[in-house]
Write a protein that holds these residues in place. Structure first.
Motif, PDB file in Angstrom:
ATOM      1  N   ASN A  47       0.812  -1.222   0.000  1.00 59.82           N
ATOM      2  CA  ASN A  47       0.000   0.000   0.000  1.00 59.82           C
ATOM      3  C   ASN A  47       0.844   1.268   0.000  1.00 59.82           C
ATOM      4  O   ASN A  47       0.467   2.292  -0.569  1.00 59.82           O
ATOM      5  N   TRP A  48       1.980   1.220   0.672  1.00 59.72           N
ATOM      6  CA  TRP A  48       2.875   2.380   0.768  1.00 59.72           C
ATOM      7  C   TRP A  48       4.240   2.073   0.174  1.00 59.72           C
ATOM      8  O   TRP A  48       5.207   2.710   0.521  1.00 59.72           O
ATOM      9  N   ARG A  49       4.271   1.074  -0.703  1.00 55.91           N
ATOM     10  CA  ARG A  49       5.539   0.637  -1.313  1.00 55.91           C
ATOM     11  C   ARG A  49       6.583   0.314  -0.236  1.00 55.91           C
ATOM     12  O   ARG A  49       7.771   0.558  -0.403  1.00 55.91           O
ATOM     13  N   GLU A  50       6.081  -0.243   0.865  1.00 54.53           N
ATOM     14  CA  GLU A  50       6.969  -0.542   1.987  1.00 54.53           C
ATOM     15  C   GLU A  50       7.697  -1.873   1.823  1.00 54.53           C
ATOM     16  O   GLU A  50       8.691  -2.136   2.502  1.00 54.53           O
ATOM     17  N   LYS A  51       7.225  -2.700   0.888  1.00 55.32           N
ATOM     18  CA  LYS A  51       7.865  -3.993   0.655  1.00 55.32           C
ATOM     19  C   LYS A  51       8.914  -3.843  -0.446  1.00 55.32           C
ATOM     20  O   LYS A  51       8.598  -3.364  -1.532  1.00 55.32           O
ATOM     21  N   PRO A  52      10.158  -4.231  -0.161  1.00 55.39           N
ATOM     22  CA  PRO A  52      11.226  -4.032  -1.154  1.00 55.39           C
ATOM     23  C   PRO A  52      11.047  -4.931  -2.374  1.00 55.39           C
ATOM     24  O   PRO A  52      10.360  -5.967  -2.329  1.00 55.39           O
ATOM     25  N   GLY A  53      11.677  -4.530  -3.471  1.00 55.16           N
ATOM     26  CA  GLY A  53      11.624  -5.306  -4.699  1.00 55.16           C
ATOM     27  C   GLY A  53      12.486  -6.552  -4.635  1.00 55.16           C
ATOM     28  O   GLY A  53      13.143  -6.836  -3.616  1.00 55.16           O
ATOM     29  N   THR A  54      12.494  -7.285  -5.728  1.00 56.69           N
ATOM     30  CA  THR A  54      13.269  -8.521  -5.835  1.00 56.69           C
ATOM     31  C   THR A  54      14.720  -8.300  -5.416  1.00 56.69           C
ATOM     32  O   THR A  54      15.353  -7.323  -5.820  1.00 56.69           O
ATOM     33  N   VAL A  55      15.245  -9.218  -4.600  1.00 58.72           N
ATOM     34  CA  VAL A  55      16.653  -9.147  -4.224  1.00 58.72           C
ATOM     35  C   VAL A  55      17.493  -9.574  -5.425  1.00 58.72           C
ATOM     36  O   VAL A  55      17.390 -10.709  -5.905  1.00 58.72           O
ATOM     37  N   LEU A  56      18.322  -8.675  -5.915  1.00 60.23           N
ATOM     38  CA  LEU A  56      19.166  -8.956  -7.075  1.00 60.23           C
ATOM     39  C   LEU A  56      20.519  -9.528  -6.667  1.00 60.23           C
ATOM     40  O   LEU A  56      21.059 -10.414  -7.330  1.00 60.23           O
TER      41      LEU A  56
END
Length: 216
Positions: A47-56
């Protein structure tokens, strides 16, 4: 005059942007073993983009592990696999990713090329003058016609306010790029102005983007 339809077709031919993923600091790089060229990536979400993206990848700096995460939804293009397990300096390219443009991003690309952009002259907060502000809020920015020399903005900086006159071609305000209490850097666009004769063409292309552009 910019050929907007041709510009849209050019974007369709290459509907993405590629970017370089670089190390934020020095350390030993380890790549996410689940990833390979072609892998789908997830950007920050929630909802607040609080979850990080894919771990590269992860970087080990003096036994302090830090993840390098995808900043946008997209696809992995390439991995500099030879760096796996190696010490690298800050700013080293470790991957390239491809982000496919959304409808809104395509529309913004077109607008920023089709419109006359009037930019912020200095770092400050910007407001429309009261009469224009009321009109924008009540009937939308396209109801406001502008002309060269028109007193259009108030610059607010360090507890001082001063007027800012518009300089540029006559037209209507088609896009507004700032918000209340937002600090803008010099050169950032304040508004996009469209000649009255071209409003219909831009509206037509905007509708085409909304109906023709695929969204995942």
């Amino acid at each position: 005059m910019l050929d907007i339809s041709t510009l849209l077709e050019e974007i369709k031919a290459a509907p993405y942007v590629e970017s370089s993923i670089r190390t934020p600091h020095c350390g030993v790089v380890q790549f996410n073993e689940e990833l390979q060229p072609g892998s789908k990536l997830v950007g920050p979400h929630g909802n607040w983009r609080e979850k990080p993206g894919t771990v590269l990848a992860t970087i080990d700096r003096e036994r302090c592990m830090k993840n390098v995460n995808a900043l946008e939804k997209g696809e992995l293009v390439s991995i500099n696999a030879g760096l796996s397990g190696q010490f690298v300096e800050a700013g080293t390219e470790i991957m390239r990713v491809r982000h496919f443009l959304s409808r809104e991003e395509v529309l913004q690309i077109i607008l920023k090329q089709a419109l006359y952009l009037f930019n912020a002259p200095e770092k400050a907060k910007y407001y429309f003058v009261p009469a224009v502000d009321v009109k924008v809020k009540n009937t939308g920015p396209k109801s406001v016609s502008v002309h060269d020399g028109m007193e259009l903005f108030i610059i607010s900086r360090m507890k001082r306010e001063m007027p800012l006159r518009y300089s540029g071609p006559d037209g209507v305000i088609y896009a507004v790029y700032f918000s209340v209490n937002q600090n803008l850097d010099p050169g950032m666009p304040l508004i996009g102005v469209c000649p009255p004769s071209q409003v219909g063409q831009i509206e037509e292309v905007s509708m085409r983007v909304q109906t023709e552009w695929p969204e995942d």
